[in-house]
Design a protein around this motif. Sequence first.
Motif, PDB file in Angstrom:
ATOM      1  N   ARG A 294      -8.281  24.071 -19.253  1.00 49.04           N
ATOM      2  CA  ARG A 294      -7.723  22.810 -19.733  1.00 49.04           C
ATOM      3  C   ARG A 294      -8.810  21.739 -19.735  1.00 49.04           C
ATOM      4  O   ARG A 294      -9.670  21.717 -18.858  1.00 49.04           O
ATOM      5  CB  ARG A 294      -6.554  22.363 -18.856  1.00 49.04           C
ATOM      6  N   ILE A 295      -8.743  20.858 -20.724  1.00 49.68           N
ATOM      7  CA  ILE A 295      -9.647  19.708 -20.801  1.00 49.68           C
ATOM      8  C   ILE A 295      -8.798  18.455 -20.631  1.00 49.68           C
ATOM      9  O   ILE A 295      -7.833  18.242 -21.365  1.00 49.68           O
ATOM     10  CB  ILE A 295     -10.404  19.680 -22.139  1.00 49.68           C
ATOM     11  N   HIS A 296      -9.130  17.640 -19.647  1.00 49.32           N
ATOM     12  CA  HIS A 296      -8.396  16.403 -19.384  1.00 49.32           C
ATOM     13  C   HIS A 296      -9.066  15.250 -20.122  1.00 49.32           C
ATOM     14  O   HIS A 296     -10.294  15.206 -20.258  1.00 49.32           O
ATOM     15  CB  HIS A 296      -8.368  16.103 -17.883  1.00 49.32           C
TER      16      HIS A 296
ATOM     17  N   VAL B 162      -4.098  10.766 -21.319  1.00 45.43           N
ATOM     18  CA  VAL B 162      -3.401  10.434 -22.564  1.00 45.43           C
ATOM     19  C   VAL B 162      -2.118  11.256 -22.639  1.00 45.43           C
ATOM     20  O   VAL B 162      -2.151  12.488 -22.516  1.00 45.43           O
ATOM     21  CB  VAL B 162      -4.290  10.732 -23.784  1.00 45.43           C
ATOM     22  N   PRO B 163      -0.969  10.618 -22.822  1.00 45.74           N
ATOM     23  CA  PRO B 163       0.294  11.373 -22.846  1.00 45.74           C
ATOM     24  C   PRO B 163       0.451  12.185 -24.129  1.00 45.74           C
ATOM     25  O   PRO B 163      -0.105  11.861 -25.178  1.00 45.74           O
ATOM     26  CB  PRO B 163       1.357  10.270 -22.756  1.00 45.74           C
ATOM     27  N   ASN B 164       1.221  13.264 -24.008  1.00 47.55           N
ATOM     28  CA  ASN B 164       1.587  14.105 -25.156  1.00 47.55           C
ATOM     29  C   ASN B 164       0.374  14.661 -25.901  1.00 47.55           C
ATOM     30  O   ASN B 164       0.401  14.815 -27.125  1.00 47.55           O
ATOM     31  CB  ASN B 164       2.472  13.315 -26.139  1.00 47.55           C
ATOM     32  N   LEU B 165      -0.678  14.937 -25.154  1.00 48.89           N
ATOM     33  CA  LEU B 165      -1.885  15.505 -25.765  1.00 48.89           C
ATOM     34  C   LEU B 165      -2.341  16.691 -24.935  1.00 48.89           C
ATOM     35  O   LEU B 165      -2.610  16.543 -23.733  1.00 48.89           O
ATOM     36  CB  LEU B 165      -3.000  14.454 -25.858  1.00 48.89           C
ATOM     37  N   ARG B 166      -2.416  17.845 -25.554  1.00 47.82           N
ATOM     38  CA  ARG B 166      -2.826  19.063 -24.847  1.00 47.82           C
ATOM     39  C   ARG B 166      -4.166  19.540 -25.417  1.00 47.82           C
ATOM     40  O   ARG B 166      -4.251  19.936 -26.577  1.00 47.82           O
ATOM     41  CB  ARG B 166      -1.774  20.156 -24.983  1.00 47.82           C
ATOM     42  N   LEU B 167      -5.181  19.479 -24.584  1.00 40.79           N
ATOM     43  CA  LEU B 167      -6.489  20.010 -24.950  1.00 40.79           C
ATOM     44  C   LEU B 167      -6.669  21.308 -24.174  1.00 40.79           C
ATOM     45  O   LEU B 167      -7.179  21.325 -23.054  1.00 40.79           O
ATOM     46  CB  LEU B 167      -7.589  19.000 -24.618  1.00 40.79           C
TER      47      LEU B 167
ATOM     48  N   LYS C  26      -9.510   8.909 -33.149  1.00 40.08           N
ATOM     49  CA  LYS C  26      -8.180   9.495 -33.197  1.00 40.08           C
ATOM     50  C   LYS C  26      -8.233  10.850 -32.512  1.00 40.08           C
ATOM     51  O   LYS C  26      -9.178  11.616 -32.710  1.00 40.08           O
ATOM     52  CB  LYS C  26      -7.721   9.656 -34.646  1.00 40.08           C
ATOM     53  N   LEU C  27      -7.230  11.165 -31.692  1.00 43.91           N
ATOM     54  CA  LEU C  27      -7.206  12.407 -30.934  1.00 43.91           C
ATOM     55  C   LEU C  27      -6.089  13.314 -31.429  1.00 43.91           C
ATOM     56  O   LEU C  27      -5.024  12.850 -31.845  1.00 43.91           O
ATOM     57  CB  LEU C  27      -6.995  12.124 -29.448  1.00 43.91           C
ATOM     58  N   SER C  28      -6.336  14.630 -31.357  1.00 44.92           N
ATOM     59  CA  SER C  28      -5.326  15.621 -31.714  1.00 44.92           C
ATOM     60  C   SER C  28      -5.429  16.801 -30.759  1.00 44.92           C
ATOM     61  O   SER C  28      -6.462  17.008 -30.111  1.00 44.92           O
ATOM     62  CB  SER C  28      -5.506  16.111 -33.160  1.00 44.92           C
ATOM     63  N   ASN C  29      -4.364  17.583 -30.678  1.00 45.66           N
ATOM     64  CA  ASN C  29      -4.385  18.796 -29.870  1.00 45.66           C
ATOM     65  C   ASN C  29      -5.430  19.767 -30.418  1.00 45.66           C
ATOM     66  O   ASN C  29      -5.616  19.877 -31.634  1.00 45.66           O
ATOM     67  CB  ASN C  29      -3.006  19.465 -29.871  1.00 45.66           C
ATOM     68  N   LEU C  30      -6.080  20.492 -29.529  1.00 45.89           N
ATOM     69  CA  LEU C  30      -7.128  21.420 -29.937  1.00 45.89           C
ATOM     70  C   LEU C  30      -6.543  22.744 -30.388  1.00 45.89           C
ATOM     71  O   LEU C  30      -5.646  23.295 -29.757  1.00 45.89           O
ATOM     72  CB  LEU C  30      -8.104  21.661 -28.779  1.00 45.89           C
ATOM     73  N   GLN C  31      -7.062  23.261 -31.487  1.00 47.17           N
ATOM     74  CA  GLN C  31      -6.687  24.602 -31.936  1.00 47.17           C
ATOM     75  C   GLN C  31      -7.344  25.649 -31.047  1.00 47.17           C
ATOM     76  O   GLN C  31      -8.504  25.519 -30.671  1.00 47.17           O
ATOM     77  CB  GLN C  31      -7.137  24.832 -33.381  1.00 47.17           C
TER      78      GLN C  31
END
Length: 415
Positions: free
Chosen positions: A65-67, A77-82, A339-344
């Motif tokens: 996991r990346i925080h 950051v809420p609701n963001l899964r890296l 801008k941040l997004s969940n990682l593939q």
Amino acid sequence: MSRISDTREVIITSDSNSEHWSAAVWDPRTGSTLSTYKNAGALAHRTLQLLSDSYMIGADLTKPRIHIWPLNNHSPVPNLRLTPPGKVTALTSSPNGSYIVAAISEKLFIWQVCNGRLLGNLSQHYQTVSCLSFSKDGSLFASGAEDGLVFVWSLYRVLNDDRPAPVHAFSHHSLPVKDLRFGHGGPLGRLFSVSLDRTCNVYDPASGSLLLTLVFNVPLTSVCVNARESDLFVGCTDGAVYRFNLHEPPRGIEHHVHPRGGESNDSVVFRGHELPVVSLSVSIDCRYLISGSGSQVHIWDIASRQILRTITHKGQITAAFFAKHYENFRVNDLKPSLKLSNLQRVSDDTGKESLIEVISRDRHSADILNFDLYAENNSGSTSRQIAEMKEEIDNLKKINAAIYRYSVEAVLGQE
């Protein structure tokens, strides 16, 4: 004793104990805590990074996991899964924060931050990658591993080639590479690497040549260079930190560093640790050095080699470095530049051609993509431009001929 008066920088650290926080920001003048980042686990070695001027990022020590935290908030950051495909062993980001490169065992994964797309999966190392570094202009990044290899990668090639290969491959180290760092010269900067084989190598990333090999008496664990690239600092397994003057390089490619009594003509030693030095960083004004070893971070005055202050942690240091004191550390309402997004976890590139929708006012998209129609509409202007260029070339030829005749007459007239 010297005082640290520069407020443009802060010190950022992390350790293996996450009882109270995962990462912290410190005031180098007083050693007091400015902010902390919590609600996550302990961070792995060489993974704590600033993501541009907006976020703090670091990989979990035990989990895949990346925080990531906003700079002005102690909660992630809420609701963001890296969530990468495995436990991260090294992590770096491009200077503008647009790309993340993570090492998972012997492989490298490259993500674009804004959309979370997995853009590359590189597999050139044979053993676990232990360190990563981006050049200051973001065009190159380097990887060093337990196999003793150092690779230099072009970000452009990685993002555009189907099977990208390293720009340069260096195999001068015979034991694991423990740290590497690009200098501050952008594409003209140097690359510095240290290894347990007791050598520090200086490379020219532009030409791929080995410029210098420094041989020490003890295994090496960390490296950094000041902003002028005049002083090289090397941390060792015995807790010592060597300072080597790069403005007076030796004549040969290989040079043995043997300071007597703590200093020599080309190097001096900072002694204040007893355990391996795992982190080194120099302030932007080149006056102060921080070193992380065991559970302590020392702040040094470089000129006098005095320890100005010690910041004690509850766990083993995993990161310690100077960083710019961004305004976003202090604001109440963060306006991030990224801008941040969940990682593939798996790339979505199927090898098919991408479709681009063309939107244009007052013209049909089919007309825009019709080359015959474009050539027909622009043939008149193109012909005029060609005629004007030919006329200009003829005028230049006449001027050159006149200059030549005048020069010949002047020379013959002198004789």
